[in-house]
Design an enzyme around this catalytic site. Structure first.
Site, short mmCIF file in Angstrom:
data_model
loop_
_atom_site.label_atom_id
_atom_site.label_comp_id
_atom_site.label_asym_id
_atom_site.label_seq_id
_atom_site.Cartn_x
_atom_site.Cartn_y
_atom_site.Cartn_z
N ASN A 170 -64.32 -38.63 -5.32
CA ASN A 170 -64.79 -37.99 -6.55
C ASN A 170 -65.78 -36.90 -6.15
OD1 ASN A 170 -65.76 -37.27 -9.07
ND2 ASN A 170 -66.93 -39.16 -9.37
N TRP A 171 -65.35 -35.65 -6.27
CA TRP A 171 -66.20 -34.53 -5.83
C TRP A 171 -67.32 -34.22 -6.81
CZ3 TRP A 171 -62.16 -30.33 -3.95
CH2 TRP A 171 -61.42 -30.85 -2.88
N LYS A 172 -67.25 -34.76 -8.01
CA LYS A 172 -68.26 -34.50 -9.04
C LYS A 172 -68.44 -32.99 -9.24
CE LYS A 172 -70.36 -38.96 -8.12
NZ LYS A 172 -71.60 -39.77 -8.07
N HIS A 217 -66.60 -43.36 -15.95
CA HIS A 217 -67.50 -43.30 -14.80
C HIS A 217 -68.93 -43.50 -15.28
CE1 HIS A 217 -69.80 -41.61 -11.45
NE2 HIS A 217 -68.74 -41.85 -10.70
N GLU A 272 -71.62 -42.07 -14.70
CA GLU A 272 -72.33 -40.85 -15.12
C GLU A 272 -71.86 -40.38 -16.50
OE1 GLU A 272 -72.94 -39.58 -10.48
OE2 GLU A 272 -71.45 -38.52 -11.69
N GLU A 307 -68.53 -50.05 -10.14
CA GLU A 307 -69.65 -49.22 -9.71
C GLU A 307 -70.96 -49.89 -10.09
OE1 GLU A 307 -68.77 -44.73 -10.62
OE2 GLU A 307 -68.70 -45.88 -12.46
N GLY A 366 -76.02 -43.07 -5.64
CA GLY A 366 -76.93 -41.97 -5.40
C GLY A 366 -78.36 -42.40 -5.14
N SER A 422 -71.71 -46.15 -3.39
CA SER A 422 -72.26 -45.51 -2.18
C SER A 422 -71.62 -46.05 -0.91
CB SER A 422 -73.78 -45.68 -2.13
OG SER A 422 -74.40 -44.97 -3.18
#
Length: 256
Positions: A9-11, A95, A97, A167, A173, A212
């Site tokens: 996932n490159w975000k 997700h 986020e 997650e 992060g 992570s």
């Protein structure tokens, strides 16, 4: 045997040049990793470019989110059908986020899962708890509620076309990572919850870990019996780091 799957996932990262170089670096070793499924989720504007580069090499491409609507006056949104039209295979749904920064509720996530399935794409259903929820001992109830909302919306049979990604929000992060035992316990809990609806689907569904993962912890995480690969954030922006993680996933097949 469940085929491990590793998705990057490159975000909100990248450029055309970066995407081309990163995918080229990954694809250079794709032939040696044919036993696992691999994918990347670039920002929307780079999807067509990445699809053109990766599709023939057998690496899937996904969207990082999608609208809960099929069409209409929703400025700035991208539908699941649009993602399918440009060659996507997956869509990340729920997700952490999206849940925490953009207010996506369990009901919204369930609706998005339905539109992704209706578009013929594979939802990667993300679930997980915050640090406060874990410290209060509510992690199984929180994650269970996130799963059950989707089961109620789409039915248990839809999970034969769905990937689940656990997650732990507290480990994304932050530099923290759930221990292999903590990660395995939650993966086993998710599988047990699905088994209450259908033992066969629960046994077949792939559950990724998304907290992570890095080159130095991937192998021990993937060695756990209910962890079927990873949803990779920061480490997916470096081809060699991503490939080390993919090799660890391939190695887990030899351990099973």
């Amino acid at each position: 045997m469940r085929t491990p799957i590793v998705i990057g996932n490159w975000k909100l990262n990248g450029s055309k040049a970066m995407a081309e170089a990163l995918v080229a670096g990954i694809l250079a070793e794709r032939p040696g990793l044919s036993d696992i499924e691999m994918g990347v989720c670039p920002p929307f504007v780079f999807i067509s470019q990445v699809v053109a580069q990766a599709a023939q090499a057998g690496m899937g491409v996904g969207g990082q989110s999608c609208a809960e609507h099929v069409t209409g006056a929703y400025t700035g949104e991208v539908s699941a059908e649009m993602l399918r039209d440009v060659g996507c295979r997956y869509v990340l749904v729920g997700h952490s986020e999206r849940r925490t920064l953009f207010g996506e509720t369990n009901a919204v996530v369930a609706r998005k899962t339905r539109v992704v399935l209706d578009a013929g794409l594979i939802p990667v259903l993300c679930v997980g708890e915050t640090l406060e929820e874990r410290q209060a001992g509510n992690m199984n109830a929180v994650v269970g509620g996130q799963i059950e909302a989707v089961v109620d919306a789409v039915g248990i049979q839809a999970f034969d076309r769905t990937i689940v990604a656990y997650e732990p929000v507290w480990a994304i992060g932050t530099g923290q990572t759930a221990s292999p035992e903590q990660a395995q316990a939650m993966h086993a809990s998710i599988r047990a919850q699905l088994a209450a609806h259908s033992p066969a689907i629960a046994q077949a569904v792939r559950i990724q870990y998304g907290g992570s993962i890095k080159p130095d912890n991937a192998a021990i995480l993937f060695a756990q019996p209910d962890i079927d690969g990873g949803l990779i954030g920061g480490a997916s922006l470096n081809a060699e780091d991503f490939l080390v993680i993919c090799r660890a996933a391939a190695g887990s097949l030899r351990l099973s």
